[in-house]
Design a protein around this motif. Structure first.
Motif, mmCIF file in Angstrom:
data_model
loop_
_atom_site.group_PDB
_atom_site.id
_atom_site.type_symbol
_atom_site.label_atom_id
_atom_site.label_comp_id
_atom_site.label_asym_id
_atom_site.label_seq_id
_atom_site.Cartn_x
_atom_site.Cartn_y
_atom_site.Cartn_z
ATOM 1 N N GLU A 1 15.476 -91.170 -97.442
ATOM 2 C CA GLU A 1 15.386 -91.197 -98.899
ATOM 3 C C GLU A 1 16.806 -91.228 -99.462
ATOM 4 O O GLU A 1 17.755 -90.796 -98.821
ATOM 5 C CB GLU A 1 14.658 -89.951 -99.412
ATOM 6 N N PRO A 2 16.970 -91.729 -100.682
ATOM 7 C CA PRO A 2 18.314 -91.775 -101.288
ATOM 8 C C PRO A 2 18.903 -90.371 -101.437
ATOM 9 O O PRO A 2 18.191 -89.404 -101.670
ATOM 10 C CB PRO A 2 18.077 -92.402 -102.662
ATOM 11 N N ILE A 3 20.213 -90.298 -101.304
ATOM 12 C CA ILE A 3 20.919 -89.016 -101.400
ATOM 13 C C ILE A 3 20.653 -88.356 -102.745
ATOM 14 O O ILE A 3 20.488 -87.132 -102.831
ATOM 15 C CB ILE A 3 22.435 -89.220 -101.189
ATOM 16 N N SER A 4 20.592 -89.154 -103.800
ATOM 17 C CA SER A 4 20.364 -88.582 -105.135
ATOM 18 C C SER A 4 19.012 -87.874 -105.200
ATOM 19 O O SER A 4 18.888 -86.822 -105.834
ATOM 20 C CB SER A 4 20.442 -89.671 -106.205
ATOM 21 N N MET A 5 18.004 -88.418 -104.550
ATOM 22 C CA MET A 5 16.684 -87.788 -104.543
ATOM 23 C C MET A 5 16.722 -86.471 -103.771
ATOM 24 O O MET A 5 16.118 -85.475 -104.179
ATOM 25 C CB MET A 5 15.641 -88.723 -103.934
ATOM 26 N N ILE A 6 17.429 -86.460 -102.661
ATOM 27 C CA ILE A 6 17.545 -85.239 -101.851
ATOM 28 C C ILE A 6 18.312 -84.170 -102.623
ATOM 29 O O ILE A 6 17.894 -83.007 -102.656
ATOM 30 C CB ILE A 6 18.212 -85.546 -100.499
ATOM 31 N N GLU A 7 19.408 -84.573 -103.279
ATOM 32 C CA GLU A 7 20.174 -83.614 -104.073
ATOM 33 C C GLU A 7 19.341 -83.063 -105.225
ATOM 34 O O GLU A 7 19.430 -81.882 -105.555
ATOM 35 C CB GLU A 7 21.447 -84.271 -104.601
ATOM 36 N N GLU A 8 18.539 -83.920 -105.843
ATOM 37 C CA GLU A 8 17.669 -83.477 -106.927
ATOM 38 C C GLU A 8 16.630 -82.475 -106.412
ATOM 39 O O GLU A 8 16.347 -81.463 -107.059
ATOM 40 C CB GLU A 8 16.967 -84.696 -107.543
ATOM 41 N N GLU A 9 16.098 -82.744 -105.261
ATOM 42 C CA GLU A 9 15.116 -81.832 -104.648
ATOM 43 C C GLU A 9 15.756 -80.472 -104.351
ATOM 44 O O GLU A 9 15.157 -79.433 -104.602
ATOM 45 C CB GLU A 9 14.551 -82.445 -103.370
ATOM 46 N N ILE A 10 16.964 -80.483 -103.844
ATOM 47 C CA ILE A 10 17.668 -79.227 -103.549
ATOM 48 C C ILE A 10 17.932 -78.474 -104.855
ATOM 49 O O ILE A 10 17.737 -77.255 -104.919
ATOM 50 C CB ILE A 10 18.976 -79.512 -102.789
ATOM 51 N N ALA A 11 18.364 -79.179 -105.893
ATOM 52 C CA ALA A 11 18.641 -78.541 -107.181
ATOM 53 C C ALA A 11 17.361 -77.942 -107.769
ATOM 54 O O ALA A 11 17.389 -76.836 -108.326
ATOM 55 C CB ALA A 11 19.256 -79.537 -108.146
ATOM 56 N N ASN A 12 16.251 -78.641 -107.637
ATOM 57 C CA ASN A 12 14.975 -78.121 -108.148
ATOM 58 C C ASN A 12 14.564 -76.863 -107.410
ATOM 59 O O ASN A 12 14.036 -75.923 -108.002
ATOM 60 C CB ASN A 12 13.872 -79.168 -108.022
ATOM 61 N N ARG A 13 14.798 -76.817 -106.119
ATOM 62 C CA ARG A 13 14.423 -75.640 -105.330
ATOM 63 C C ARG A 13 15.331 -74.455 -105.638
ATOM 64 O O ARG A 13 14.885 -73.316 -105.598
ATOM 65 C CB ARG A 13 14.448 -75.967 -103.847
ATOM 66 N N GLU A 14 16.603 -74.719 -105.917
ATOM 67 C CA GLU A 14 17.506 -73.630 -106.257
ATOM 68 C C GLU A 14 17.170 -73.028 -107.618
ATOM 69 O O GLU A 14 17.326 -71.839 -107.827
ATOM 70 C CB GLU A 14 18.962 -74.124 -106.254
ATOM 71 N N ALA A 15 16.695 -73.862 -108.536
ATOM 72 C CA ALA A 15 16.351 -73.391 -109.870
ATOM 73 C C ALA A 15 15.076 -72.557 -109.857
ATOM 74 O O ALA A 15 14.903 -71.666 -110.690
ATOM 75 C CB ALA A 15 16.188 -74.582 -110.815
ATOM 76 N N ALA A 16 14.208 -72.823 -108.912
ATOM 77 C CA ALA A 16 12.919 -72.104 -108.873
ATOM 78 C C ALA A 16 13.026 -70.737 -108.277
ATOM 79 O O ALA A 16 13.889 -70.224 -107.791
ATOM 80 C CB ALA A 16 11.905 -72.912 -108.071
#
Length: 64
Positions: A49-64
């Motif tokens: 998957e694109p790096i931007s999607m992976i980074e977005e997923e990581i950011a979403n998990r950190e916010a939760a």
């Protein structure tokens, strides 16, 4: 003697063992959640998957 042994057994179980078991259980739940998150991110990496999607997923998990 039996009453004294029962008292000490109850004190030991309720005063020491149960709080320790609760702490271990909380740590186990935390670790399981963390490992599941890492596993899901590795699946995204494996799918290329694109790096931007992976980074977005990581950011979403950190916010939760």
């Amino acid at each position: 003697v039996a009453m004294t042994a029962t008292f000490y057994g109850l004190f030991f179980a309720n005063g020491l063992i149960m709080p320790l078991a609760d702490r271990i259980h909380v740590e186990s739940v935390y670790r399981k959640k963390f490992h599941n998150q890492v596993f899901e991110i590795l699946i995204l990496v494996n799918r290329r998957e694109p790096i931007s999607m992976i980074e977005e997923e990581i950011a979403n998990r950190e916010a939760a």
